[in-house]
Design an enzyme around this catalytic site. Structure first.
Site, PDB file in Angstrom:
ATOM      1  N   HIS A   1       0.844  -1.204   0.000  1.00 23.88           N
ATOM      2  CA  HIS A   1       0.000   0.000   0.000  1.00 23.88           C
ATOM      3  C   HIS A   1       0.877   1.251   0.000  1.00 23.88           C
ATOM      4  O   HIS A   1       0.639   2.196  -0.764  1.00 23.88           O
ATOM      5  CB  HIS A   1      -0.901  -0.030   1.223  1.00 23.88           C
ATOM      6  N   GLU A   2       1.907   1.267   0.844  1.00 26.75           N
ATOM      7  CA  GLU A   2       2.773   2.444   0.917  1.00 26.75           C
ATOM      8  C   GLU A   2       3.581   2.623  -0.371  1.00 26.75           C
ATOM      9  O   GLU A   2       3.807   3.752  -0.820  1.00 26.75           O
ATOM     10  CB  GLU A   2       3.710   2.334   2.124  1.00 26.75           C
TER      11      GLU A   2
ATOM     12  N   HIS B   1       1.570   4.456  -2.868  1.00 23.15           N
ATOM     13  CA  HIS B   1       1.650   5.909  -2.688  1.00 23.15           C
ATOM     14  C   HIS B   1       2.914   6.464  -3.343  1.00 23.15           C
ATOM     15  O   HIS B   1       2.891   7.531  -3.955  1.00 23.15           O
ATOM     16  CB  HIS B   1       1.657   6.257  -1.201  1.00 23.15           C
TER      17      HIS B   1
ATOM     18  N   GLU C   1      -6.494   7.000  -0.365  1.00 23.75           N
ATOM     19  CA  GLU C   1      -6.356   5.729   0.323  1.00 23.75           C
ATOM     20  C   GLU C   1      -6.989   4.581  -0.456  1.00 23.75           C
ATOM     21  O   GLU C   1      -6.430   3.491  -0.544  1.00 23.75           O
ATOM     22  CB  GLU C   1      -6.962   5.815   1.722  1.00 23.75           C
TER      23      GLU C   1
END
Length: 304
Positions: A134-135, A138, A204
């Protein structure tokens, strides 16, 4: 697209900063605020990631670390970055029992990911991989620059609003205007917060989806988010509490870890995110949390 969004953000935050400067010191205050904001924008562009990492108490995980958990953590981040087609980011750890994580950096070549010791202790290795994927999403989408610059400038606007409490705006006759001063102290941080919320909530869901694609199993992240939310409710992150302007950077709200999906949330509700990830797992044909391991263990790891 990320760069354009960041420039728009810089313009909005600069406008807020200059507007407060005018209310505090008139034309002179506006000019000073503009010059300060211009300098801060340049500084934030190049150094905000370092500021954020320092303020969150992050320590880099050394390449030759002898800690088996941290070594495995770093190796898994490297493999996930390779799978995503990204340069290997720097890896940091934050010594706090609250499970959480964030990414920072102005571009993929200057990125860093950070996880708390609580996250590494509470989550399974697969769940940690889901969070790191997930990071990395980003990082890939260049959200990290927008998030980091927002945190830095939002904090500065809050400081300027506090400054107004002691050197508040004056009326046409030069007398202190307490009503205007109170308005600045309330509205300035609120305006900066609304900018944070508008950015963090929408990004998100996108990062969740891309992160699931990177790690190969949406259920890893879904399970991790549920554990992180419970942990955030039970544990305090002292670094985040001291710098609430940076709360939107974390994968889950470090200030309370809960709340409905509404306009005043820094993050979407965990229940909504988990539901979306489970739907995605169905679309991908993933039925088990043990499926689709992109970073298989070479030996028994610290997560079992």
């Amino acid at each position: 697209m990320g760069t354009a969004r960041t420039f728009t953000l810089l313009a909005i935050m600069t406008g807020l900063f200059v507007g407060i400067g005018y209310m505090v010191g008139g034309s002179v205050g506006m000019i000073i605020a503009f010059l300060v904001a211009a300098g801060m924008n340049v500084f934030a562009w190049w150094n905000s990631d370092k500021i954020v990492l320092r303020m969150q108490g992050a320590q880099e995980v050394a390449l030759d670390t002898r800690n088996p958990m941290l070594r495995a953590f770093r190796e898994d981040v490297a493999r996930l970055a390779e799978r995503a087609g990204l340069p290997e980011p720097k890896v940091y750890v934050i010594d706090t029992p609250q499970p959480n994580a964030f990414a920072t950096g102005r571009d993929p070549n200057n990125a860093a990911v950070a996880a708390t010791t609580g996250l590494l202790s509470v989550l399974t290795r697969e769940e940690v991989a889901g969070v790191m994927a997930h990071e990395l999403a980003h990082v890939e989408h260049r959200d990290t620059l927008t998030m980091t610059v927002t945190a830095t400038l939002a904090g500065a606007i809050g400081m300027l609003a506090n400054f107004a409490m002691f050197f508040g705006p004056r009326d046409s006759e030069g007398r202190p205007n307490p009503i205007a001063g109170i308005a600045i102290m309330i509205l300035a941080p609120l305006a900066a917060g609304l900018v944070q919320m508008a950015i963090s909530r929408s990004r998100e869901y996108v990062a969740d989806k891309r992160g699931a694609e990177i790690c190969g199993n949406p259920l890893w992240l879904a399970s991790a988010l549920e554990k992180i939310e419970r942990g955030a409710r039970a544990q305090i992150n002292p670094y985040a509490e001291r710098t609430p302007a940076m709360a939107h950077m974390y994968i889950s709200n470090p200030l309370n870890g809960r709340g409905p999906d509404n306009f005043f949330s820094t993050h979407p509700s965990t229940a909504n995110r988990v539901e979306a990830l489970r739907r995605l797992a169905g679309e991908m044909g993933v039925t088990s949390i043990r499926a689709a391991d992109p970073a298989p263990r070479r030996a028994a790891g610290p997560w079992g």
